[in-house]
Structures are given as structure tokens and as C-alpha cells.
Write an enzyme that holds these catalytic residues in place. Structure first.
Site, PDB file in Angstrom:
ATOM      1  N   GLY A  66       0.847  -1.199   0.000  1.00  0.00           N
ATOM      2  CA  GLY A  66       0.000   0.000   0.000  1.00  0.00           C
ATOM      3  C   GLY A  66       0.877   1.241   0.000  1.00  0.00           C
ATOM      4  O   GLY A  66       1.296   1.712   1.059  1.00  0.00           O
ATOM      5  N   THR A  67       1.162   1.749  -1.214  1.00  0.00           N
ATOM      6  CA  THR A  67       2.127   2.862  -1.332  1.00  0.00           C
ATOM      7  C   THR A  67       1.385   4.192  -1.372  1.00  0.00           C
ATOM      8  O   THR A  67       1.253   4.823  -2.424  1.00  0.00           O
ATOM      9  CB  THR A  67       2.994   2.641  -2.590  1.00  0.00           C
ATOM     10  OG1 THR A  67       3.465   1.287  -2.563  1.00  0.00           O
ATOM     11  CG2 THR A  67       4.168   3.590  -2.642  1.00  0.00           C
ATOM     12  N   GLY A  68       0.868   4.584  -0.210  1.00  0.00           N
ATOM     13  CA  GLY A  68       0.210   5.879  -0.098  1.00  0.00           C
ATOM     14  C   GLY A  68       1.101   6.823   0.682  1.00  0.00           C
ATOM     15  O   GLY A  68       2.336   6.781   0.555  1.00  0.00           O
ATOM     16  N   GLY A  94       3.198   4.602   3.539  1.00  0.00           N
ATOM     17  CA  GLY A  94       4.048   3.586   2.905  1.00  0.00           C
ATOM     18  C   GLY A  94       5.022   4.212   1.925  1.00  0.00           C
ATOM     19  O   GLY A  94       6.195   3.821   1.854  1.00  0.00           O
ATOM     20  N   ASN A 102      -2.912   2.540  11.961  1.00  0.00           N
ATOM     21  CA  ASN A 102      -3.510   2.989  13.217  1.00  0.00           C
ATOM     22  C   ASN A 102      -4.541   1.979  13.698  1.00  0.00           C
ATOM     23  O   ASN A 102      -5.095   1.222  12.908  1.00  0.00           O
ATOM     24  CB  ASN A 102      -4.213   4.332  12.998  1.00  0.00           C
ATOM     25  CG  ASN A 102      -3.268   5.511  13.147  1.00  0.00           C
ATOM     26  OD1 ASN A 102      -2.390   5.499  14.002  1.00  0.00           O
ATOM     27  ND2 ASN A 102      -3.449   6.528  12.324  1.00  0.00           N
ATOM     28  N   LYS A 153      -1.285   5.627  21.466  1.00  0.00           N
ATOM     29  CA  LYS A 153      -1.543   6.273  20.166  1.00  0.00           C
ATOM     30  C   LYS A 153      -3.019   6.611  20.025  1.00  0.00           C
ATOM     31  O   LYS A 153      -3.400   7.645  19.459  1.00  0.00           O
ATOM     32  CB  LYS A 153      -1.082   5.346  19.030  1.00  0.00           C
ATOM     33  CG  LYS A 153      -1.235   5.946  17.631  1.00  0.00           C
ATOM     34  CD  LYS A 153      -0.138   6.935  17.314  1.00  0.00           C
ATOM     35  CE  LYS A 153      -0.484   7.904  16.208  1.00  0.00           C
ATOM     36  NZ  LYS A 153      -0.599   7.371  14.891  1.00  0.00           N
ATOM     37  N   ASN A 211      -5.601   9.487  18.464  1.00  0.00           N
ATOM     38  CA  ASN A 211      -6.467   9.213  17.305  1.00  0.00           C
ATOM     39  C   ASN A 211      -7.962   9.249  17.646  1.00  0.00           C
ATOM     40  O   ASN A 211      -8.770   9.719  16.831  1.00  0.00           O
ATOM     41  CB  ASN A 211      -6.135   7.846  16.683  1.00  0.00           C
ATOM     42  CG  ASN A 211      -4.838   7.869  15.915  1.00  0.00           C
ATOM     43  OD1 ASN A 211      -3.948   7.073  16.165  1.00  0.00           O
ATOM     44  ND2 ASN A 211      -4.694   8.795  14.983  1.00  0.00           N
ATOM     45  N   GLU A 240     -11.671   4.531   8.858  1.00  0.00           N
ATOM     46  CA  GLU A 240     -11.095   3.436   9.675  1.00  0.00           C
ATOM     47  C   GLU A 240     -11.788   3.367  11.050  1.00  0.00           C
ATOM     48  O   GLU A 240     -11.129   3.380  12.092  1.00  0.00           O
ATOM     49  CB  GLU A 240      -9.590   3.670   9.846  1.00  0.00           C
ATOM     50  CG  GLU A 240      -8.810   3.622   8.541  1.00  0.00           C
ATOM     51  CD  GLU A 240      -7.303   3.743   8.750  1.00  0.00           C
ATOM     52  OE1 GLU A 240      -6.835   4.850   9.107  1.00  0.00           O
ATOM     53  OE2 GLU A 240      -6.603   2.734   8.572  1.00  0.00           O
TER      54      GLU A 240
HETATM   55  N1  LIG Z   1      -0.694   9.453   6.681  1.00  0.00           N
HETATM   56  C1  LIG Z   1      -0.226   9.570   7.921  1.00  0.00           C
HETATM   57  O1  LIG Z   1       0.434  10.567   8.250  1.00  0.00           O
HETATM   58  C2  LIG Z   1      -0.460   8.487   8.922  1.00  0.00           C
HETATM   59  C3  LIG Z   1      -1.153   7.319   8.585  1.00  0.00           C
HETATM   60  N2  LIG Z   1      -1.293   6.336   9.535  1.00  0.00           N
HETATM   61  C4  LIG Z   1      -2.003   5.100   9.212  1.00  0.00           C
HETATM   62  O2  LIG Z   1      -1.325   4.450   8.139  1.00  0.00           O
HETATM   63  C5  LIG Z   1      -2.245   3.698   7.347  1.00  0.00           C
HETATM   64  C6  LIG Z   1      -2.113   4.149   5.891  1.00  0.00           C
HETATM   65  O3  LIG Z   1      -2.543   5.513   5.825  1.00  0.00           O
HETATM   66  P1  LIG Z   1      -2.150   6.485   4.630  1.00  0.00           P
HETATM   67  O4  LIG Z   1      -0.829   6.164   4.096  1.00  0.00           O
HETATM   68  O5  LIG Z   1      -2.401   7.848   5.118  1.00  0.00           O
HETATM   69  O6  LIG Z   1      -3.273   6.081   3.543  1.00  0.00           O
HETATM   70  P2  LIG Z   1      -3.237   6.298   1.981  1.00  0.00           P
HETATM   71  O7  LIG Z   1      -4.653   6.214   1.516  1.00  0.00           O
HETATM   72  O8  LIG Z   1      -2.445   7.502   1.617  1.00  0.00           O
HETATM   73  O9  LIG Z   1      -2.433   5.017   1.464  1.00  0.00           O
HETATM   74  C7  LIG Z   1      -2.981   3.753   1.330  1.00  0.00           C
HETATM   75  C8  LIG Z   1      -2.519   3.234  -0.028  1.00  0.00           C
HETATM   76  O10 LIG Z   1      -2.924   1.888  -0.170  1.00  0.00           O
HETATM   77  C9  LIG Z   1      -3.196   1.700  -1.546  1.00  0.00           C
HETATM   78  N3  LIG Z   1      -4.026   0.534  -1.777  1.00  0.00           N
HETATM   79  C10 LIG Z   1      -5.325   0.325  -1.434  1.00  0.00           C
HETATM   80  N4  LIG Z   1      -5.735  -0.892  -1.862  1.00  0.00           N
HETATM   81  C11 LIG Z   1      -4.690  -1.452  -2.510  1.00  0.00           C
HETATM   82  C12 LIG Z   1      -4.504  -2.672  -3.189  1.00  0.00           C
HETATM   83  N5  LIG Z   1      -5.481  -3.563  -3.308  1.00  0.00           N
HETATM   84  N6  LIG Z   1      -3.309  -2.901  -3.756  1.00  0.00           N
HETATM   85  C13 LIG Z   1      -2.320  -2.000  -3.667  1.00  0.00           C
HETATM   86  N7  LIG Z   1      -2.432  -0.819  -3.037  1.00  0.00           N
HETATM   87  C14 LIG Z   1      -3.612  -0.552  -2.462  1.00  0.00           C
HETATM   88  C15 LIG Z   1      -3.923   2.948  -1.950  1.00  0.00           C
HETATM   89  O11 LIG Z   1      -3.875   3.067  -3.354  1.00  0.00           O
HETATM   90  P3  LIG Z   1      -5.049   3.802  -4.163  1.00  0.00           P
HETATM   91  O12 LIG Z   1      -4.910   5.264  -3.812  1.00  0.00           O
HETATM   92  O13 LIG Z   1      -4.749   3.473  -5.567  1.00  0.00           O
HETATM   93  O14 LIG Z   1      -6.340   3.213  -3.656  1.00  0.00           O
HETATM   94  C16 LIG Z   1      -3.132   4.018  -1.190  1.00  0.00           C
HETATM   95  O15 LIG Z   1      -2.130   4.566  -1.996  1.00  0.00           O
HETATM   96  C17 LIG Z   1      -3.613   3.951   7.968  1.00  0.00           C
HETATM   97  O16 LIG Z   1      -3.930   2.935   8.874  1.00  0.00           O
HETATM   98  C18 LIG Z   1      -3.425   5.278   8.724  1.00  0.00           C
HETATM   99  O17 LIG Z   1      -4.327   5.432   9.797  1.00  0.00           O
HETATM  100  C19 LIG Z   1      -0.755   6.441  10.783  1.00  0.00           C
HETATM  101  C20 LIG Z   1      -0.080   7.570  11.152  1.00  0.00           C
HETATM  102  C21 LIG Z   1       0.086   8.687  10.265  1.00  0.00           C
HETATM  103  C1  LIG Z   2      -0.840  12.098  15.646  1.00  0.00           C
HETATM  104  C2  LIG Z   2      -0.627  12.174  14.161  1.00  0.00           C
HETATM  105  C3  LIG Z   2      -1.457  13.228  13.524  1.00  0.00           C
HETATM  106  C4  LIG Z   2       0.785  12.645  13.880  1.00  0.00           C
HETATM  107  O1  LIG Z   2       1.605  12.694  14.873  1.00  0.00           O
HETATM  108  C5  LIG Z   2      -0.847  10.831  13.596  1.00  0.00           C
HETATM  109  O2  LIG Z   2       0.018  10.041  13.768  1.00  0.00           O
HETATM  110  C6  LIG Z   2      -2.078  10.376  12.951  1.00  0.00           C
HETATM  111  O3  LIG Z   2      -2.714  11.073  12.120  1.00  0.00           O
HETATM  112  O4  LIG Z   2      -2.445   9.234  13.201  1.00  0.00           O
END
Ligand SMILES: NC(=O)C1=CN([C@@H]2O[C@H](COP(=O)(O)OP(=O)(O)OC[C@H]3O[C@@H](n4cnc5c(N)ncnc54)[C@H](OP(=O)(O)O)[C@@H]3O)[C@@H](O)[C@H]2O)C=CC1
Ligand SMILES: CC(C)(CO)C(=O)C(=O)O
Length: 312
Positions: free
Chosen positions: A10-12, A15, A105, A192, A196, A274
Site C-alpha cells: 500500500g504505497t500511499g 508507505g 492505526n 496512540k 487518534n 477506519e
Molecule cells: N498518513 C499519515 O500521516 C499516517 C497514517 N497512519 C495510518 O497508516 C495507514 C495508511 O494511511 P495512509 O498512508 O495515510 O493512507 P493512503 O490512503 O495515503 O495510502 C494507502 C494506499 O494503499 C493503496 N491501496 C489500497 N488498496 C490497494 C490494493 N489492493 N493494492 C495496492 N495498493 C492498495 C492505496 O492506493 P489507491 O490510492 O490506488 O487506492 C493508497 O495509496 C492507515 O492505517 C493510517 O491510519 C498512521 C499515522 C500517520
Molecule cells: C498524531 C498524528 C497526527 C501525527 O503525529 C498521527 O500520527 C495520525 O494522524 O495518526
């Protein structure tokens, strides 16, 4: 030993950010993508970061786990709303005796992972990161970035500091990511949630940014009283969060740049929230211990309604 290989499931925002940092430090990283696959395969990843921008023009981009090599460490960085895909996505890409690093999370996700893969170490990591994906393969890192991690053992038994934790920590440190090891993953996960649960929940229900929730006296009180309820939830499962931690989280958020939480961004983009991982699982865990977290249940019920309505 050879350098460890990493897979990003999951390269968002999260990642993409940590994967790119690990690759930049010289590690082999494989990225699983969905809608951004073509763009990232051709143009790589762009990281716009408060610590310095960089671009990786060549990355190992994949759109199918069957074409990925099994890796030493698999980072789960999908949204938890996609975790029903893990039984299909995870087994082919993790080596025997490898590590699954859950950076999502919420609570109890490690237990779900343990049902899918054997012969691996499962490590949970709490990411204090503010990052958003602003375009295909384009990540904006706004603030923070520290990780705390702990190893998972059935029912969150204490594991102490393990060899696998040290190995992953070394790789992250070498990549310039601040990281700390925890002896008690369950305590870390509850801590955490002290952040959240109030901010993610209220940002959606009240349509507010973190700075707005902190400036208004009523919402600030609401945030604080939800934090106390998370502390009660932790206590019901035998984990004590010190009182001073609440003030630390309030101060941390006051100093934070005005932030639209990830749950609010998902809501605005009409993506699934979520709610189960962040609200439902802690509620169930406390309930099993005989404790009813009334305010958190109230948030959970409203969020379930809003989530359903938002996407229907
Ligand atoms: N962003 C942050 O700062 C923080 C995030 N988190 C936690 O990290 C986790 C990820 O969050 P975040 O990175 O923000 O989310 P994003 O939506 O940015 O990233 C998730 C990625 O997963 C990809 N994805 C979904 N389904 C598939 C699949 N079947 N195959 C391949 N890729 C897939 C999505 O691609 P597509 O867009 O193409 O659907 C998307 O790019 C969550 O649990 C969040 O709560 C925790 C702390 C901080
Ligand atoms: C607390 C915060 C905003 C960044 O430190 C985070 O980790 C989240 O969005 O889950």
C-alpha cells in the site's frame, strides 16, 4: 548478512514516505500500488518533505503480489478498511522467518495478521507522522515522522526487546527515521489511541481541524475527556497510561501545524473511514474486560452513520 529487503503493501502517504526513505538509504524496496501503478513505474516517487524534498526516479513498482519477490520485511500500509485483502496479498510476499510490520492505526490488527501468516515475526509500529498523498506517487510530509515499535505475541503478551525489532530499528535509523523500541506493544497502541480517538473522531463529526478543536474551550474539554476515557480503556486491559501523557498529547497538538486528520481527509474524499480499527476494536476489547466506554461508543455510532451516509 545481506541487506534486508522490504515490501510496501500500500504505497500511499505513509508507505510511500517510509519506503522511499528506506530505498534512499540503500535498501531494496518493492512497492505494491493500485491506481498509481503506471505513473510510479514510469516516473518513480516524489517526496516533498519538511526535512528536504527528494525524488526517486526508479522504483520497483508492482501491481500484483504474484510478481513481487518474497521480502524480509513487509510493511502493511494500506488503510485498515482494506485489510480484508490481506489473506490474498500478504502470504506471497513475506519470507519464512521474515517480519510483518503493521504501521496502521488502531488496535488488534496484529491478531488479524497472525491468523494469516505463520513462521513470521509480527511487529506493530505507531507512527507519529503527518503525511498526505497529494497526487499519484507524490507524498507531502508535513510534520513529525517518529515511529515506536513493539513485537506482537498472542493477546499482546509482553515480548521485551527482540532481535527482529533491533534489526528493523537499525534499518530505519540508517534511513534517518527516528524510531524507538517498546517492550509493551499494547500500551503503545493505547497511547496512540489517546490521540487518534478524539482528534480523528471529532474532526469528522464536527468538521474541524486540530487547531480549531484546540482553540475552542468546549471542544478542547471534549478532547480531554475522550482522552481520559481511552486511559480507562487501557486500564481495563491492564495497561496504565500516566496522567501526564494527556497533557503531553494536548501540548503536542497545540504545537502541531493546523492539521486535517487522515480520517477527515478520507471523509472529504468519500473514502471508507477506519472506524472499526480505531474505535470498534478498542471498544470491544474494553467491553470484554467489563468496561463500557460510553463517550467513545457515542463517537463510534455517529461515525458509522456518517461513513455509511457519506458513501451511499
Ligand atoms: N498518513 C499519515 O500521516 C499516517 C497514517 N497512519 C495510518 O497508516 C495507514 C495508511 O494511511 P495512509 O498512508 O495515510 O493512507 P493512503 O490512503 O495515503 O495510502 C494507502 C494506499 O494503499 C493503496 N491501496 C489500497 N488498496 C490497494 C490494493 N489492493 N493494492 C495496492 N495498493 C492498495 C492505496 O492506493 P489507491 O490510492 O490506488 O487506492 C493508497 O495509496 C492507515 O492505517 C493510517 O491510519 C498512521 C499515522 C500517520
Ligand atoms: C498524531 C498524528 C497526527 C501525527 O503525529 C498521527 O500520527 C495520525 O494522524 O495518526
Amino acid at each position: 548478512m545481506d541487506k534486508r529487503t522490504y515490501a510496501i503493501l500500500g504505497t500511499g502517504a505513509l508507505g510511500g514516505f517510509y519506503g522511499a526513505k528506506l530505498q534512499k538509504s540503500g535498501l531494496e524496496v518493492h512497492y505494491l500500488l493500485k491506481s498509481d501503478y503506471q505513473q510510479v513505474r514510469e516516473n518513480g516517487l516524489i517526496i516533498e518533505s519538511k526535512d528536504g524534498d527528494f525524488t526517486l526516479s526508479q522504483v520497483n513498482a508492482h501491481n500484483n503480489v504474484d510478481k513481487m519477490p518474497p521480502c524480509d520485511v513487509v510493511i502493511i500500509s494500506l488503510k485498515t478498511t482494506q485489510n480484508q485483502l490481506l489473506p490474498h496479498l500478504l502470504p506471497p510476499i513475506v519470507k519464512d522467518d521474515g517480519v510483518v510490520l503493521v504501521l496502521q492505526n488502531g488496535l488488534d490488527i496484529e491478531a488479524e495478521v497472525a491468523e494469516i501468516v505463520n513462521n513470521v515475526s509480527i511487529i506493530g509500529g505507531l507512527c507519529f507522522l503527518c503525511a498526505n498523498k497529494v497526487g499519484p506517487g507524490h507524498i507531502h510530509h508535513l510534520d513529525y515522522g517518529q515511529i515506536t515499535l513493539g513485537e506482537y505475541k498472542s493477546n499482546y503478551q509482553l515480548t521485551g526487546i527482540t532481535k527482529k525489532m533491533r534489526e528493523v530499528t537499525t534499518d530505519f535509523e540508517n534511513a534517518g527515521i527516528s524510531i524507538e523500541m517498546l517492550e509493551d506493544l499494547l500500551l503503545g497502541r493505547w497511547k496512540k489511541l489517546v490521540w487518534n480517538i478524539p482528534y480523528n473522531g471529532l474532526s469528522v463529526i464536527l468538521d474541524g481541524r486540530t487547531d480549531e478543536l484546540m482553540t475552542d474551550i468546549h471542544t478542547r474539554q471534549l478532547v480531554e475527556s475522550l482522552m481520559w476515557e481511552v486511559v480507562a480503556g487501557a486500564k481495563s486491559t491492564g495497561r496504565i497510561i500516566p496522567e501526564s501523557f494527556i497533557q503531553t498529547m494536548l501540548d503536542y497538538t497545540t504545537k502541531m501545524k493546523p492539521y486535517r486528520t487522515s480520517m477527515k481527509i478520507d471523509f472529504d474524499e468519500k473514502r471508507p473511514l477506519e472506524v472499526d480499527a480505531i474505535f470498534g476494536n478498542p471498544l470491544r476489547k474494553a467491553e470484554l474486560a467489563g468496561v463500557n466506554l460510553q463517550q467513545i461508543r457515542c463517537l463510534y455510532q455517529q461515525l458509522k452513520f456518517l461513513d455509511m451516509k457519506n458513501r451511499s
